[in-house]
Every structure is written in structure tokens, then in C-alpha cells.
Write an enzyme that holds these catalytic residues in place. Structure first.
Site, PDB file in Angstrom:
ATOM      1  N   ASP A 201       0.824  -1.202   0.000  1.00 51.77           N
ATOM      2  CA  ASP A 201       0.000   0.000   0.000  1.00 51.77           C
ATOM      3  C   ASP A 201       0.868   1.266   0.000  1.00 51.77           C
ATOM      4  O   ASP A 201       1.859   1.344   0.739  1.00 51.77           O
ATOM      5  CB  ASP A 201      -0.871  -0.039   1.267  1.00 51.77           C
ATOM      6  CG  ASP A 201      -1.955   1.011   1.273  1.00 51.77           C
ATOM      7  OD1 ASP A 201      -2.826   0.954   0.387  1.00 51.77           O
ATOM      8  OD2 ASP A 201      -1.935   1.889   2.162  1.00 51.77           O
ATOM      9  N   GLU A 264       1.866  -0.144  -4.844  1.00 55.62           N
ATOM     10  CA  GLU A 264       0.892   0.879  -5.256  1.00 55.62           C
ATOM     11  C   GLU A 264       1.622   2.215  -5.379  1.00 55.62           C
ATOM     12  O   GLU A 264       2.150   2.726  -4.389  1.00 55.62           O
ATOM     13  CB  GLU A 264      -0.237   1.007  -4.238  1.00 55.62           C
ATOM     14  CG  GLU A 264      -1.304   1.978  -4.720  1.00 55.62           C
ATOM     15  CD  GLU A 264      -2.155   2.586  -3.626  1.00 55.62           C
ATOM     16  OE1 GLU A 264      -3.235   3.086  -3.933  1.00 55.62           O
ATOM     17  OE2 GLU A 264      -1.733   2.577  -2.448  1.00 55.62           O
TER      18      GLU A 264
HETATM   19  C1  GLC Z   1      -4.259   3.053  -0.652  1.00 49.93           C
HETATM   20  C2  GLC Z   1      -5.469   2.178  -0.683  1.00 49.93           C
HETATM   21  C3  GLC Z   1      -6.659   3.013  -0.291  1.00 49.93           C
HETATM   22  C4  GLC Z   1      -6.423   3.510   1.118  1.00 49.93           C
HETATM   23  C5  GLC Z   1      -5.116   4.283   1.201  1.00 49.93           C
HETATM   24  C6  GLC Z   1      -4.710   4.541   2.606  1.00 49.93           C
HETATM   25  O1  GLC Z   1      -4.327   4.069  -1.592  1.00 49.93           O
HETATM   26  O2  GLC Z   1      -5.618   1.602  -1.950  1.00 49.93           O
HETATM   27  O3  GLC Z   1      -7.847   2.287  -0.373  1.00 49.93           O
HETATM   28  O4  GLC Z   1      -7.487   4.326   1.509  1.00 49.93           O
HETATM   29  O5  GLC Z   1      -4.067   3.554   0.620  1.00 49.93           O
HETATM   30  O6  GLC Z   1      -4.274   3.356   3.211  1.00 49.93           O
END
Ligand code: GLC
Length: 530
Positions: A201, A264
Site C-alpha cells: 500500500d 501501489e
Molecule cells: C491506498 C489504498 C486506499 C487507502 C489508502 C490509505 O491508496 O488503496 O484504499 O485508503 O491507501 O491506506
């Protein structure tokens, strides 16, 4: 190329566990539900499942606020359910990728509960604590991605802590070696259990500027994108030291056979590429979101694919994403008529595709009335269309009252169209979108040219996207008609054979010199024979 790994040739399927399948009648999906649907996933042909977080959490951000990294939230089941799921997946030759959220914990995590107590406890420097600014307010101008200041005050310490997201998601201090060590321990736990990888994440957020300098104004700010975009994140994200942290993750993963991590990362191309690291010490796949908010236009998409291909570092394996739990549904973004060419694109481009649950049946955003809103983003930045509930609606399995997802009213509304748009009815219709996904995945598996072949643009009329995928002697041509008119494409050679039409109604036919695509049709042609 060495023997390709599963995460290179395979298709990853993202499950948002709350919304996939509920077996214990609480209106929220669970691990037993995922297990119960493995026959379907295996039929669909996907190779790996990525589950959004299943760890214990107060659920302020629906699992992205973790209070214990090494367990399963009772809402989803027990650790044994996760073990069972893993065993079942492995028995089917499938893989399991877990979400891992290292940037922040829940404010209920024991580490934070201790850290916030005082300035001299054993975890006093595990989070980003700063004295107030000269005016007694926040230490700098950093914003939360969910709106408002990124700083919250803790009277017990007389200090502020930084949270890139909710106040209930305090950011960890990754410059602290003890934090790094502790987090590697949590990862090791899952690796020992046998999980095949992690989706990490907001990995580009982990390290912040050591001097906590103010972020500059964003000269391109558009208010409809949310207040948090007023500033650039020059000093609060994507710092050079993050790559050192990632190297640590990679060293750990490399101690186990065939494990991977996908990061991500929402960054411009040039910045994104740095996350491959050098000499195989970065993430295996930095998520490629180039097309997830892209204008749906053949020429613009072709240009983006070319830029992405050209920017890849040597040995960097590409990947493509068209949908996830943070972006509006693919079918809503491109329109129902374009879902088939979108499926074609995702599954015939060079690189690992990640498919978001429900996109294979063309699920749309489901509007959520104000009183039923769940996502904190909608609550904090209302009315801008930034809320993420619409793309998280329950999976549509059949035409029953709750779409076969649950026996009770689910946590988010079910789509009104579920009576027609559901797995059961689409699976039994031979020319459905679902059967197109099934066939595309099967062809991808059977054809090294699609899984591994080179990518090369093919000259087409403006509203058609065309590219070749070539491997050894094999030459496959993909043609996607983005227009509502028929389009003729010159093949400039003797003949080719149609392998697949996105409408699933065209026999394997030989074509010569040119081929005509119907409105919104995609074609896969075999040009090998010469
Ligand atoms: C990432 C996740 C999202 C979440 C954020 C904070 O972007 O995909 O859903 O709200 O992180 O953890």
C-alpha cells in the site's frame, strides 16, 4: 529471458473481501466466501488473488488501518480460514497475494497507543512526531490525502503526529531502524505461512523529508480533484531514501522461492520507473495506473502505451491495471459498449494484467445515497465524486434478492442491474462479456506470444488501436475499434486468420489484404502464416 515467473505470465485478480461473498450472514464478505467461489475463479482462469486487507482493523478506512499485522479480523474469519484458503489455492495451482500496509498503522495499534503516551516511552520515535509551529499550529503545511491538514495534536506529548490519510492512520517513522525491523518481522510471518506475495500500500509514501520542509503550491491545481491537491507532495512522498527501504523488503522476499511484491504508486512515468530499482532490488511490479484515469481514445492510449514501453528499464516487467477499489468502475468510465475492447486491451498488452473483481461482468458504479455513505473520503470531501463506495458494491453472482452475495442486506447497496448483470446469467450466455474474459485468459495462457511476446505498434485508421505481439515465429495482431462505425484496416500482406472477436460470434476465418471491424469490435488475428 530466464524462465518467466508466475507473476509475469499470470493474471492477478483483485478481491475486495468485504464485497466478494458473505457466508456468515452479516452483510460483509469473508474468507470462507472467497473459498466458496474458487471454482468460479479457476474457471475464469486467473492465476493469483490479491486480497485487500484482511488483518484486524477498526475499519475506519476499511482495513487500510491495521491494528495487528499478523492476524485476521474476525469479520473475515480466523487465521485458520486464511490457511485453508491458501491450501485450496495452492492445490489448484493458484497464488495468494496479501495487501500489506506499511506506511501507517491504525491509531489503535499497540505501537501507536504506546508512542502517543509520552515523549520518552520505548516507541516514542516510531511515528512522525513534531513540535508545534511557531504559531502553535501544525509544524508545516503538509496535507492529508483525505482532506484537511495532515497533522493532529496529541496533548499528552504537546506534539503533532503526521497522517497522510485519516487521523486514525498515523504514519510510521521509516527512518527509524527499529520500525523497519519490526515491519520485516510482520512480513516474515506471512511468508512463513506461505503467502506468495504482497501488494504494498502507498509504497511511495513511506519516507518523508528529513527536515519536514513545506510542500510547494501545485500550479495545476483543479479544485474538483480535492483540496489535498492544492500542494505538490515534493517533501512528503517519493523521497530517495524510500528505495533503501524497498531493498530491505526485496532482500527478505528473495529469501523465499517465487515470492513477489507489487507496489501501489501513483506517480508520473519517469518517477514510477525508479521503483523497479536497479539490478533487481526494487518492487517486482510497480503498479502501472497510466490507463486507469486515461481519456478513452485510441490514439491517446496508443501514445501512452508507447511512452510506457519506452520508459521501462532493462529487465523491468510491465503490468497494466484498468480498475481497483479506489477508482470509478471501468464500465462506468468507458461506457458499457467499450467494455469488450477494454477486456481485450488489458489481456493482450505486454505485461501482467490485474483485473478488479466484477469488471469481468461489466459491473458499474453503484450510487450510494448520502445516508448510506461508508467511505470516509466522501464524508470529508463531499460532493466531488471522490467517494469510493460506488466501485466497492457487492459482487453480482445471480439474480436473487441480494445478488447471491448474501442472505441479508449488504453493507453497500447492490446494483439495480444485477438481475441481468450477474455471473450465473452471463456464464450461461456463450457470447457474454464474462465468456470473453474467460476466452481471452485462456488464449493468453496458451499463446506465449501474448504472455511473453514483444509489443509493436501496427498502422491503423485513427479510431483503431493496433499492435503486434510477437514471439519466436508467432505473430499475433490485436485490432481494437474505439468508434461506433465499422473500420477497415489494411493488413498489407497475404493473409491472416481471425482467432477471436470481442463479440464472440465470428468463426475462425481467413482474411486477406484487409479486415473490417464492426462498431466497438476487437479482433485477435494470427498473422504467423506467410
Ligand atoms: C491506498 C489504498 C486506499 C487507502 C489508502 C490509505 O491508496 O488503496 O484504499 O485508503 O491507501 O491506506
Amino acid at each position: 529471458m530466464n524462465e518467466p515467473s508466475w507473476w509475469q505470465t499470470g493474471v492477478i485478480y483483485q478481491i475486495y473481501p468485504r464485497s466478494f461473498m458473505d457466508t456468515n450472514d452479516d452483510g460483509v464478505g469473508d474468507l470462507a466466501g472467497i473459498r466458496a467461489r474458487l471454482d468460479y475463479l479457476q474457471w475464469l482462469g486467473v492465476d493469483a488473488l490479491w486480497l485487500s486487507p484482511i488483518q484486524p482493523s477498526p475499519m475506519k478506512d476499511f482495513g487500510y488501518d491495521i491494528s495487528d499485522y499478523c492476524d485476521v479480523d474476525p469479520l473475515f474469519g480466523r487465521l485458520d480460514d486464511l490457511r485453508d484458503l491458501l491450501d485450496d489455492l495452492h492445490a489448484r495451482g493458484m497464488k495468494l497475494v496479501l495487501d500489506f500496509v506499511p506506511n501507517h498503522t491504525s491509531d489503535q495499534h499497540p505501537w501507536f497507543l504506546e508512542s502517543r503516551q509520552s515523549r520518552d516511552n520505548s516507541r516514542h520515535d516510531w511515528y512522525l512526531w513534531r513540535d508545534p509551529g511557531p504559531d502553535g499550529g501544525p509544524p508545516n503545511n503538509w496535507l492529508s490525502s483525505f482532506g484537511g491538514s495532515g497533522w493532529a495534536f496529541e496533548p499528552r506529548r504537546g506534539q503533532y503526529f503526521f497522517h497522510a490519510f485519516l487521523e486514525e492512520q498515523p504514519d510510521l517513522n521509516w527512518r527509524n531502524p527499529a520500525v523497519r525491523e519490526a515491519m520485516l518481522e510482520q512480513m516474515r510471518f506471512w511468508l512463513e505461512l506461505g503467502v506468495d506475495g504482497f501488494r504494498i500500500d502507498v509504497i511511495w509514501h513511506l519516507v518523508k523529508d528529513e527536515q519536514f520542509r513545506d510542500n510547494p503550491i501545485n500550479p495545476d491545481f483543479r479544485p474538483q480533484t480535492g483540496d489535498h491537491n492544492r500542494l505538490l507532495t515534493t517533501y512528503s512522498a517519493d523521497q530517495p531514501e524510500v528505495h533503501e527501504v524497498i531493498r530491505g523488503f526485496r532482500q527478505l522476499l528473495d529469501q523465499y522461492p517465487q515470492r513477489m511484491m507489487v507496489g501501489e504508486i501513483y506517480l508520473p512515468l519517469e518517477r514510477l520507473m525508479s521503483y523497479y530499482g536497479s539490478a533487481g532490488d526494487g518492487v517486482h511490479l510497480p503498479f502501472n495506473f497510466q490507463l486507469i484515469r486515461h481519456p478513452w481514445d485510441a490514439e491517446a492510449i496508443a501514445a501512452t502505451i508507447d511512452r510506457y514501453e519506452a520508459a521501462l528499464p532493462a529487465g523491468g516487467w510491465p503490468n497494466w491495471v484498468l480498475g481497483n477499489h479506489d477508482n470509478h468502475r471501468l464500465a462506468t468510465r468507458v461506457g458499457a459498449q467499450h467494455c469488450r475492447i477494454a477486456a481485450f486491451l488489458l489481456l493482450t498488452l505486454r505485461g501482467t494484467p490485474t483485473l478488479y473483481y466484477g469488471d469481468e461482468i461489466g459491473m458499474q458504479d453503484v450510487p450510494v445515497p448520502a445516508e448510506a455513505v461508508q467511505d470516509p473520503v466522501e464524508g470529508r470531501m463531499p460532493g466531488l465524486g471522490l467517494g469510493r463506495d460506488p466501485e466497492r458494491s457487492p459482487m453480482q453472482w445471480d439474480d436473487g434478492p441480494f445478488a447471491g452475495f448474501s442472505r441479508v442486506r449488504p453493507w453497500l447497496p447492490i446494483a439495480a442491474d444485477h438481475v441481468q448483470v450477474n455471473v450465473a446469467s452471463l456464464r450461461s450466455s456463450p457470447t457474454s462479456l464474462l465468456n470473453l474474459y474467460h476466452q481471452l485468459i485462456a488464449i493468453r495462457r496458451a499463446e506465449p506470444a501474448l504472455a511473453l511476446g514483444h509489443y509493436r505498434r501496427f498502422a491503423t485508421p485513427p479510431q483503431v488501436l493496433g499492435y503486434l505481439r510477437e514471439h519466436n515465429e508467432r505473430r499475433l495482431l490485436v485490432l481494437l475499434n474505439f468508434s461506433a462505425q465499422a473500420q477497415e484496416v489494411a493488413l498489407g500482406m497475404a493473409e491472416g486468420r481471425i482467432c477471436l472477436s470481442s463479440l464472440l460470434d465470428r468463426p475462425a476465418q481467413t482474411v486477406a489484404e484487409s479486415v473490417t471491424l464492426r462498431a466497438h469490435e476487437g479482433l485477435l488475428l494470427d498473422l504467423t502464416c506467410e
